[in-house]
Motif scaffolding. Structure first.
Motif, short mmCIF file in Angstrom:
data_model
loop_
_atom_site.label_atom_id
_atom_site.label_comp_id
_atom_site.label_asym_id
_atom_site.label_seq_id
_atom_site.Cartn_x
_atom_site.Cartn_y
_atom_site.Cartn_z
N GLU A 260 0.85 -1.19 0.00
CA GLU A 260 0.00 0.00 0.00
C GLU A 260 0.89 1.24 0.00
O GLU A 260 2.03 1.22 0.49
CB GLU A 260 -0.94 0.02 1.21
N ALA A 261 0.37 2.30 -0.61
CA ALA A 261 1.08 3.58 -0.66
C ALA A 261 0.07 4.66 -1.02
O ALA A 261 -0.92 4.39 -1.71
CB ALA A 261 2.22 3.54 -1.69
N PRO A 262 0.29 5.90 -0.57
CA PRO A 262 -0.61 6.99 -0.94
C PRO A 262 -0.69 7.14 -2.45
O PRO A 262 0.34 7.08 -3.15
CB PRO A 262 0.03 8.22 -0.28
N ASN A 263 -1.88 7.30 -2.97
CA ASN A 263 -2.14 7.55 -4.39
C ASN A 263 -1.77 6.38 -5.30
O ASN A 263 -1.74 6.53 -6.52
CB ASN A 263 -1.39 8.81 -4.86
N LEU A 264 -1.49 5.20 -4.74
CA LEU A 264 -1.22 4.01 -5.55
C LEU A 264 -2.20 2.91 -5.15
O LEU A 264 -2.50 2.73 -3.97
CB LEU A 264 0.22 3.52 -5.35
N HIS A 265 -2.67 2.19 -6.15
CA HIS A 265 -3.65 1.13 -5.92
C HIS A 265 -3.05 -0.20 -6.36
O HIS A 265 -2.78 -0.40 -7.55
CB HIS A 265 -4.94 1.41 -6.70
N PHE A 266 -2.83 -1.12 -5.41
CA PHE A 266 -2.24 -2.41 -5.71
C PHE A 266 -3.31 -3.50 -5.71
O PHE A 266 -4.22 -3.50 -4.87
CB PHE A 266 -1.16 -2.77 -4.68
N VAL A 267 -3.19 -4.43 -6.66
CA VAL A 267 -4.12 -5.56 -6.75
C VAL A 267 -3.32 -6.87 -6.68
O VAL A 267 -2.11 -6.89 -6.89
CB VAL A 267 -4.94 -5.51 -8.05
N ARG A 268 -4.00 -7.97 -6.39
CA ARG A 268 -3.42 -9.31 -6.22
C ARG A 268 -2.49 -9.35 -5.00
O ARG A 268 -2.21 -8.32 -4.38
CB ARG A 268 -2.71 -9.80 -7.48
N VAL A 269 -2.04 -10.56 -4.68
CA VAL A 269 -1.22 -10.82 -3.50
C VAL A 269 0.01 -11.61 -3.92
O VAL A 269 -0.08 -12.56 -4.70
CB VAL A 269 -2.02 -11.63 -2.45
N ARG A 270 1.17 -11.20 -3.43
CA ARG A 270 2.41 -11.94 -3.67
C ARG A 270 2.55 -13.03 -2.61
O ARG A 270 2.59 -12.74 -1.41
CB ARG A 270 3.61 -10.99 -3.64
N ASN A 271 2.55 -14.28 -3.02
CA ASN A 271 2.75 -15.37 -2.06
C ASN A 271 4.19 -15.86 -2.11
O ASN A 271 4.90 -15.72 -3.11
CB ASN A 271 1.82 -16.54 -2.38
N PHE A 272 4.66 -16.41 -1.00
CA PHE A 272 5.96 -17.06 -0.95
C PHE A 272 5.96 -18.01 0.24
O PHE A 272 5.07 -17.97 1.09
CB PHE A 272 7.10 -16.04 -0.83
N CYS A 273 6.93 -18.89 0.29
CA CYS A 273 7.01 -19.81 1.42
C CYS A 273 8.46 -19.92 1.89
O CYS A 273 9.40 -19.66 1.13
CB CYS A 273 6.44 -21.19 1.09
N VAL A 274 8.60 -20.27 3.15
CA VAL A 274 9.90 -20.56 3.75
C VAL A 274 9.89 -22.03 4.12
O VAL A 274 8.97 -22.50 4.81
CB VAL A 274 10.16 -19.69 5.00
N ILE A 275 10.88 -22.78 3.66
CA ILE A 275 10.90 -24.23 3.85
C ILE A 275 12.24 -24.67 4.40
O ILE A 275 13.25 -23.96 4.28
CB ILE A 275 10.62 -24.96 2.52
N SER A 276 12.27 -25.84 5.00
CA SER A 276 13.52 -26.40 5.51
C SER A 276 14.46 -26.70 4.35
O SER A 276 14.01 -27.06 3.25
CB SER A 276 13.24 -27.69 6.29
N ASP A 277 15.75 -26.57 4.60
CA ASP A 277 16.73 -26.88 3.57
C ASP A 277 16.61 -28.34 3.14
O ASP A 277 16.29 -29.21 3.94
CB ASP A 277 18.15 -26.61 4.08
N ARG A 278 16.89 -28.59 1.89
CA ARG A 278 16.81 -29.94 1.34
C ARG A 278 17.75 -30.88 2.09
O ARG A 278 18.88 -30.52 2.41
CB ARG A 278 17.19 -29.91 -0.15
N VAL A 279 17.28 -32.09 2.38
CA VAL A 279 18.10 -33.08 3.07
C VAL A 279 18.69 -34.05 2.06
O VAL A 279 18.10 -34.34 1.02
CB VAL A 279 17.29 -33.85 4.13
N THR A 280 19.89 -34.53 2.37
CA THR A 280 20.55 -35.55 1.54
C THR A 280 20.34 -36.90 2.19
O THR A 280 20.61 -37.08 3.39
CB THR A 280 22.06 -35.25 1.42
N LEU A 281 19.88 -37.86 1.41
CA LEU A 281 19.60 -39.20 1.93
C LEU A 281 20.67 -40.18 1.49
O LEU A 281 21.30 -40.00 0.44
CB LEU A 281 18.23 -39.68 1.43
#
Length: 705
Positions: A260-281
């Motif tokens: 959000e900001a004065p005089n600006l109109h934003f649409v949609r949502v930016r999604n992201f995720c935080v995940i555990s580092d990849r494991v080596t098997l």
């Protein structure tokens, strides 16, 4: 939404400093943003100008794009490759003065090129062309092009043309940037797409917990951001400035970011995720959690579905999503063509996934190829040679009952030839049966001699979880009747229709709809429950369907675990928990922690256990209190994780601990001494009566008369 995006002109609220790289330039180095010429102005109702085979892809984790084109048989005309970069609404060439990039020519030699130029195009403007020279072969060289003085605000396409009279043209592009020094005021209240304006600097918006939460903000303005978790709780607020921004550290989980900001109109949502580092098997550990990568859906014209924001090849995003989510096995289709050939890209992205530690299950999909036994035998030998060391399992024929082979005995004849062709060249490659849809069809194939010609049995299941046990029992009955009672079963497609029709709009036109957020969360819940339920029933590997954007039901059935901007949905965050927390463990079986509560027990290498649990959708009369599960555990601290991996420490006092309880899966780890009430059946690789060392001379075909 499309009208808003296309009509919006991205211009600056502040002035860019002298000789600055434009904030959106990193997009020039993403294959997902380039497409072949011939489809102008982001419209997909026109065919490309050339019928030449045109391939381009991103090299995973290298910020490099490879372009390749070759002549058709008998072609005499010049070979022209014209990749096109359509600007998104939040991108503008206003103030552009120079474009630079590094280019590596692989084929042919520079002397054989007839033309090389960059063009800036607009719908109502004459193209601006800037020719350049390529001087080297086999190594990158920097090319910096000064643009003629002018205003490029109305140019929305960048074309890069290279031409030759040679038969093949291959080159690679990296470090592209637009450089300029001035901007234009932005009209107030112009809708700005947050997804396009905020670009995660992690593949598929999937950040490892060890990484900075870095984003590139491409609008030249200061704005306020708000981050909420998947449950609507505010986690962080702050300010974004043009360029690179880093959020404060967040725990594992799925997040939604708004601006959000004065005089600006934003649409949609930016999604992201935080995940555990990849494991080596360890090399001998094969976890059952797997994914159908469905690379065909990575083609920009697949299903005639446009994506006017991300029109290019999506292979790089699919490969990165598989690796980031922690998968150790992914299914990849190989089209078997009429000329006994397949698209070499199949080999490329299988190899790239193998480099990232992902085992590959190849699914052979006949697309006009000759399926008579002798032809299949020769094809199998070629596949075994090319994919040896890359492919772990190979599945011959995707759903033959539905696609091209209604008679089971015809399939069995081809499958036996395929098995022997593979084993003649690569004895260690494991051969799966076709992915069967019916115990009746698979029984007829087994009765036709198939039972001696596979290493593991394969099926597809699209049923409610409650039906799994009965469906698998019926297949096991058929296997037992043909001497394969205990063989491994792989499920190479497993999913559900339970979330219903999609209704949300996106970047793919009016026809193709996408799940709303609650549907996405429901899909994540199903994926976890289905995987653990398959483990309960002794399934060796379950490939959930499907990873990339994919539609059915005339555009209203949205299958993918990625959004149309190729960022991860909650299902991938949920899979990351399975792949990092449970993949290294031994599955012990099921238990009932409380009435109406389903539990799955796992033992870690250090002897501690993890319980995965959830409440039944239709609680029994004597059910656990809503929202609380009480476990008897020794006094101490334990780690609780929700379905999306968000951790917290819980303490047991007076020999018990209280845990959140809902229909969505959750996990508690770090305890010992809990026993399962039911252990899973244990399968094994098929015990064949034939020798593993099969040579080509032993294979004979007798023509029926």
């Amino acid at each position: 939404m499309k009208k808003i995006l296309i009509e919006f002109l991205c211009v600056a609220t502040v002035l860019l400093g002298a000789d600055e790289t434009f904030f959106w330039s990193e997009a020039l180095n993403q294959a997902i943003r380039w497409r072949p010429a011939g489809i102008k102005d982001n419209l997909y109702n026109a065919k490309p100008k050339s019928s030449n085979e045109y391939i381009y892809m991103g090299i995973p984790n290298q910020d490099t794009i490879r372009f390749e084109i070759q002549k058709t048989p008998g072609q005499k005309s010049e070979l022209r490759a014209v990749p096109v970069f359509p600007l998104q609404p939040v991108e503008s060439l206003a103030g552009a003065e120079r474009i630079s990039f590094e280019l590596e020519l692989l084929e042919p030699s520079p002397a054989e090129l007839t033309r090389a130029e960059l063009r800036l195009c607009g719908k109502d403007s004459a193209p601006v062309s800037v020719p350049f020279k390529v001087r080297n072969k086999g190594r990158f060289e920097k090319i910096s092009l000064q643009l003629p003085a002018g205003n490029y605000a109305n140019r929305n396409l960048i074309e890069l043309e290279i031409a030759t009279n040679a038969d093949k043209l291959v080159w690679q592009l990296r470090k592209a940037a637009v450089i300029g020094s001035k901007g234009t005021p932005m009209p107030a209240q112009t809708p700005i797409d947050t997804v396009l304006a905020v670009r995660p600097l992690a593949p598929c918006a999937m950040f490892y917990a060890s990484e900075e939460l870095a984003f590139n903000f491409v609008i030249p303005a200061k704005v306020r951001y708000l981050v909420k978790n998947a449950y609507g709780e505010t986690m962080q607020t702050g300010e974004f400035v043009p360029g690179r921004n880093v959020l404060k550290k967040l725990p594992c989980g799925f997040y939604l970011l708004t601006l959000e900001a004065p005089n600006l109109h934003f649409v949609r949502v930016r999604n992201f995720c935080v995940i555990s580092d990849r494991v080596t098997l360890p090399a001998d550990v094969e976890p059952p959690y797997a994914i159908d990568a469905h690379f065909d859906a990575g083609q920009p014209t697949y299903q005639a579905r446009p994506n006017y924001a991300f029109p290019g090849m999506h292979y790089e995003q699919i490969i990165n999503a598989v690796a980031r989510a922690g998968f150790h096995n992914a299914r990849v289709g190989v089209n078997y063509h009429r000329d006994n050939d397949y698209n070499w890209l199949t080999w490329f992205y299988a190899r790239e996934m193998k480099k990232l530690g992902v085992n590959v299950t190849q699914a052979i999909v006949p697309c006009g190829g000759d399926t008579t036994p002798l032809k299949v035998f020769e094809y199998a030998k070629r596949v075994a040679k090319d994919f040896s060391g890359i492919t772990s399992y190979i599945e011959f024929w995707n759903e033959p009952q539905a696609f091209g082979c209604p008679l089971a005995w015809n399939y069995a004849a081809s499958a036996k030839a395929f098995y022997q062709g593979i084993k003649a060249v690569s004895p260690d490659m494991k051969v799966l049966t076709a992915s069967f849809l019916s115990p009746v069809y698979s029984g007829a194939a087994l009765k036709s001699g198939l039972s001696e010609f596979f290493d593991a049995f394969t099926i597809h299941i699209y049923y409610p979880i409650e039906a799994y046990a009965d469906k698998i029992r019926r297949y096991r009955k058929v296997l037992a009747e043909h001497g394969q009672k205990d063989c491994f079963i792989h499920i190479t497609e497993c999913s559900s229709y339970s979330e219903g029709r999609a209704e949300e709009g996106g970047y793919c036109g009016e026809k193709f709809k996408f799940q709303h957020f609650e549907q996405e969360m429901g899909t994540a819940e199903f994926m976890v429950k289905s995987q653990l339920s398959m483990q309960e029933n002794g399934i060796a590997a379950t490939h959930s369907f499907t990873l990339p954007v994919f539609h059915e039901w005339d555009g209203s059935k949205d299958w993918g675990m990625m959004r149309d901007d190729y960022s991860a949905r909650p299902a991938l965050a949920a899979f990351s928990v399975l792949n990092t927390l449970l993949a290294p463990t031994k599955y012990q079986g099921t238990c009932t922690p409380a009435p109406g509560v389903i539990g799955h027990l796992f033992r870690h290498a250090d002897g501690t256990q993890t319980l995965a649990y959830w409440r039944e959708k239709a609680p029994a009369p004597q059910t656990a209190p809503p929202g609380i599960l009480t476990l008897k555990l020794r006094n101490g601290s334990y780690c609780f994780r929700d379905m999306l991996g968000t951790p917290c420490t819980v303490k047991a006092d007076f020999g018990k601990v209280e845990l959140p309880l809902s229909e969505r899966p959750a996990y508690i780890s770090g305890f010992c001494g809990m026993n399962p009430s039911r252990r899973p059946p244990i399968g094994k690789l098929s015990v064949l009566r034939l020798s593993r060392s099969i040579c080509a001379s032993r294979f004979q075909v007798t023509e029926a008369r």
